[in-house]
Design an enzyme around this catalytic site. Structure first.
Site, PDB file in Angstrom:
ATOM      1  N   ARG A 192       0.832  -1.212   0.000  1.00 34.00           N
ATOM      2  CA  ARG A 192       0.000   0.000   0.000  1.00 34.00           C
ATOM      3  C   ARG A 192       0.872   1.270   0.000  1.00 34.00           C
ATOM      4  O   ARG A 192       0.558   2.250   0.672  1.00 34.00           O
ATOM      5  CB  ARG A 192      -0.922   0.047   1.227  1.00 34.00           C
ATOM      6  CG  ARG A 192      -1.977  -0.996   1.251  1.00 34.00           C
ATOM      7  CD  ARG A 192      -2.970  -0.822   0.089  1.00 34.00           C
ATOM      8  NE  ARG A 192      -4.035  -1.770   0.260  1.00 34.00           N
ATOM      9  CZ  ARG A 192      -3.960  -3.047  -0.078  1.00 34.00           C
ATOM     10  NH1 ARG A 192      -2.849  -3.510  -0.648  1.00 34.00           N
ATOM     11  NH2 ARG A 192      -4.960  -3.854   0.113  1.00 34.00           N
ATOM     12  N   SER A 229     -10.041   0.328   4.115  1.00 35.21           N
ATOM     13  CA  SER A 229      -9.230  -0.143   5.253  1.00 35.21           C
ATOM     14  C   SER A 229      -8.542   1.054   5.882  1.00 35.21           C
ATOM     15  O   SER A 229      -7.803   1.757   5.194  1.00 35.21           O
ATOM     16  CB  SER A 229      -8.156  -1.112   4.788  1.00 35.21           C
ATOM     17  OG  SER A 229      -8.715  -2.272   4.257  1.00 35.21           O
ATOM     18  N   GLU A 262      -3.655   3.730   7.063  1.00 31.24           N
ATOM     19  CA  GLU A 262      -3.453   3.459   5.627  1.00 31.24           C
ATOM     20  C   GLU A 262      -3.746   4.649   4.715  1.00 31.24           C
ATOM     21  O   GLU A 262      -2.937   4.991   3.856  1.00 31.24           O
ATOM     22  CB  GLU A 262      -4.294   2.244   5.220  1.00 31.24           C
ATOM     23  CG  GLU A 262      -3.783   1.563   3.979  1.00 31.24           C
ATOM     24  CD  GLU A 262      -4.754   1.654   2.826  1.00 31.24           C
ATOM     25  OE1 GLU A 262      -4.433   2.348   1.845  1.00 31.24           O
ATOM     26  OE2 GLU A 262      -5.835   1.054   2.895  1.00 31.24           O
TER      27      GLU A 262
HETATM   28  N1  EPU Z   1     -11.584 -10.103  10.384  1.00 30.82           N
HETATM   29  C1  EPU Z   1     -12.006  -9.996  11.692  1.00 30.82           C
HETATM   30  N2  EPU Z   1     -12.982  -9.085  11.989  1.00 30.82           N
HETATM   31  C2  EPU Z   1     -13.534  -8.267  11.052  1.00 30.82           C
HETATM   32  C3  EPU Z   1     -13.094  -8.383   9.716  1.00 30.82           C
HETATM   33  C4  EPU Z   1     -12.120  -9.309   9.416  1.00 30.82           C
HETATM   34  O1  EPU Z   1     -11.534 -10.716  12.572  1.00 30.82           O
HETATM   35  O2  EPU Z   1     -14.406  -7.456  11.405  1.00 30.82           O
HETATM   36  C5  EPU Z   1     -10.533 -11.083  10.045  1.00 30.82           C
HETATM   37  C6  EPU Z   1     -11.043 -12.032   8.974  1.00 30.82           C
HETATM   38  O3  EPU Z   1     -11.668 -13.130   9.563  1.00 30.82           O
HETATM   39  C7  EPU Z   1      -9.793 -12.422   8.235  1.00 30.82           C
HETATM   40  C8  EPU Z   1      -8.861 -11.234   8.449  1.00 30.82           C
HETATM   41  O4  EPU Z   1      -9.436 -10.417   9.448  1.00 30.82           O
HETATM   42  O5  EPU Z   1      -9.186 -13.553   8.806  1.00 30.82           O
HETATM   43  C9  EPU Z   1      -8.643 -10.449   7.183  1.00 30.82           C
HETATM   44  O6  EPU Z   1      -9.850  -9.792   6.783  1.00 30.82           O
HETATM   45  P1  EPU Z   1     -10.228  -9.548   5.256  1.00 30.82           P
HETATM   46  O7  EPU Z   1     -10.080 -10.814   4.523  1.00 30.82           O
HETATM   47  O8  EPU Z   1     -11.530  -8.855   5.170  1.00 30.82           O
HETATM   48  O9  EPU Z   1      -9.096  -8.608   4.688  1.00 30.82           O
HETATM   49  P2  EPU Z   1      -8.232  -7.456   5.377  1.00 30.82           P
HETATM   50  O10 EPU Z   1      -6.889  -8.004   5.702  1.00 30.82           O
HETATM   51  O11 EPU Z   1      -8.985  -6.839   6.477  1.00 30.82           O
HETATM   52  C10 EPU Z   1      -7.118  -6.628   3.159  1.00 30.82           C
HETATM   53  C11 EPU Z   1      -6.955  -5.299   2.490  1.00 30.82           C
HETATM   54  C12 EPU Z   1      -8.231  -4.912   1.760  1.00 30.82           C
HETATM   55  C13 EPU Z   1      -8.541  -6.012   0.752  1.00 30.82           C
HETATM   56  C14 EPU Z   1      -8.695  -7.335   1.495  1.00 30.82           C
HETATM   57  C15 EPU Z   1      -8.921  -8.494   0.571  1.00 30.82           C
HETATM   58  C16 EPU Z   1      -5.325  -3.969   3.694  1.00 30.82           C
HETATM   59  C17 EPU Z   1      -5.089  -2.860   4.653  1.00 30.82           C
HETATM   60  N3  EPU Z   1      -6.597  -4.272   3.452  1.00 30.82           N
HETATM   61  O12 EPU Z   1      -8.100  -6.421   4.177  1.00 30.82           O
HETATM   62  O13 EPU Z   1      -7.996  -3.737   1.058  1.00 30.82           O
HETATM   63  O14 EPU Z   1      -9.731  -5.723   0.040  1.00 30.82           O
HETATM   64  O15 EPU Z   1      -7.491  -7.619   2.239  1.00 30.82           O
HETATM   65  O16 EPU Z   1      -7.738  -8.846  -0.075  1.00 30.82           O
HETATM   66  O17 EPU Z   1      -4.375  -4.532   3.172  1.00 30.82           O
HETATM   67  C18 EPU Z   1      -8.085  -1.362   1.307  1.00 30.82           C
HETATM   68  O18 EPU Z   1      -6.847  -1.371   1.225  1.00 30.82           O
HETATM   69  O19 EPU Z   1      -8.757  -0.279   1.452  1.00 30.82           O
HETATM   70  C19 EPU Z   1      -8.797  -2.635   1.281  1.00 30.82           C
HETATM   71  C20 EPU Z   1     -10.114  -2.718   1.448  1.00 30.82           C
END
Ligand code: EPU
Length: 337
Positions: free
Chosen positions: A159, A228, A331
């Site tokens: 990012r 995010s 971010e």
């Molecule tokens: N989770 C929780 N609680 C929540 C939401 C998620 O415990 O309320 C856990 C999920 O169970 C999962 C983990 O957190 O094990 C990861 O969550 P998720 O798969 O939704 O992805 P993320 O790591 O939160 C990242 C990116 C997103 C991207 C998704 C999908 C960053 C900062 N964020 O989110 O990007 O869409 O992966 O690949 O890297 C963005 O950058 O604005 C963005 C939305």
């Protein structure tokens, strides 16, 4: 091109922060961007480039020139695609899928414009922009020069890129290459395809990503947000192993720089979903998203919107540090930084 004074930016960002631009212009060509650079130099004011506004938090009025980047152009071909920085990113992904050009479908529904895509090296569901990147063109705002950047010159990181670190550039176009590979390893995507009995294909991954994102992430039209709000923290291998021993169920992925933990998981486990400061709260739907949906009347009693937001950010960071010993990093771009 017109240069306007005292323009409201209230509707210009997806978080809908109240702010005014002392000067404002809409650039629809490289020449317009160069004209804006000259205007700002003559007036001795700074330039803030505004794309789709989905990754920008305006914490104050902007005393300089806000350059709304509307540079157009969308050529999608089998060898490469060239996009004007002001094109909507998701529109491009949808058109590419319709033309059966693969490689971008995992990045569907990411809000914002093409110019912001390399700036923050957008990524989702196993693909990052840098995986599809050939080059970009950007105007140096200090002298108006148009420069071509190859991948190394962009200094892509998680990012992150040169353009996120420095305000000296206005990206005008990006050139990307397609890919035939199908990236399915992200658990939500594979299970979606299985559940709906869909063959792995670029089009079906596009459907899966759109549906998964819509179900997981709050819609900024009804719940203003900036995606995010924190990066997923990367810790050393040693600390990552120790973390996984203590929290066996927690997501942790080996990354080239160490172990990537899940900021959403940390915030959720800390019990911070729904935590509120004035107009802002941690989304009940996804712990990584801060939404601005509180009663506006609360603003006066509790300081400005930006003060409320900063208090919420600090409370989240403090709690996660106290409970897990992990430092969270914001971010989106915060103005002023
Ligand atoms: N989770 C929780 N609680 C929540 C939401 C998620 O415990 O309320 C856990 C999920 O169970 C999962 C983990 O957190 O094990 C990861 O969550 P998720 O798969 O939704 O992805 P993320 O790591 O939160 C990242 C990116 C997103 C991207 C998704 C999908 C960053 C900062 N964020 O989110 O990007 O869409 O992966 O690949 O890297 C963005 O950058 O604005 C963005 C939305």
């Amino acid at each position: 091109m017109q240069f306007l004074q005292n323009i409201s930016l209230d509707a210009s960002t997806s978080l809908k922060m109240p702010a005014t631009a002392a000067w404002y212009c809409e650039a629809s060509s490289v020449e317009d961007v160069q004209e804006a650079a000259v205007f700002a130099r003559d007036k001795d004011i700074d330039v803030l480039v505004l794309g789709g506004g989905s990754n920008l938090v305006l914490g104050s009025d902007v005393p300089g020139l806000v350059l709304a980047n509307r540079v157009a152009g969308c050529e999608i071909n089998t060898d490469q695609s060239v996009l004007g920085a002001g094109e909507n990113w998701h529109d491009f992904v949808s058109k590419a899928v319709r033309k059966e050009i693969g490689g971008f479908e995992n990045l569907a529904l990411i809000p914002g414009n093409a110019g912001a895509a390399p700036m923050q090296n957008i990524g989702a569901y196993g693909v990052e922009l840098r995986d599809r990147f050939i080059s970009l063109q950007a105007v140096n705002l200090s002298n108006g020069e148009l420069v071509t950047f190859d991948p190394d010159a962009c200094q892509f990181g998680y990012r992150d890129s040169l353009f996120k670190q420095s305000r000296d550039w206005c990206i005008t176009s990006i050139t990307l290459h397609p890919s035939n590979e199908l990236r399915l390893e992200y658990p939500g995507i594979r299970s979606y395809l299985d559940q709906h009995q869909l063959e792995p294909s670029h089009e079906n991954i596009f459907r899966a990503v759109c549906d998964v994102r819509k179900s997981k992430l709050p819609d900024s039209a009804s719940h203003p947000n900036a995606g995010s709000f924190f990066k997923n923290p990367i810790v050393s291998l040693h600390r990552g192993e120790e973390f996984s021993r203590r929290h066996p169920g927690a997501p942790a992925y080996i990354d080239s720089q160490g172990v990537k933990l899940s900021a959403a998981w940390l915030i959720d486990q800390a019990g911070l979903k729904g935590l509120r400061e004035g107009e802002f709260s941690v989304s009940d739907q996804h712990a990584l998203v801060i939404v601005r949906d509180g009663a506006r009347g609360m603003a006066k009693q509790q300081g400005s919107s930006f003060e409320q937001l900063n208090r919420l950010i600090q409370r989240i960071k403090d709690k996660v540090l106290e409970l897990f010993g992990v430092e969270l990093e914001v971010e989106p771009t915060i103005y002023p930084d």
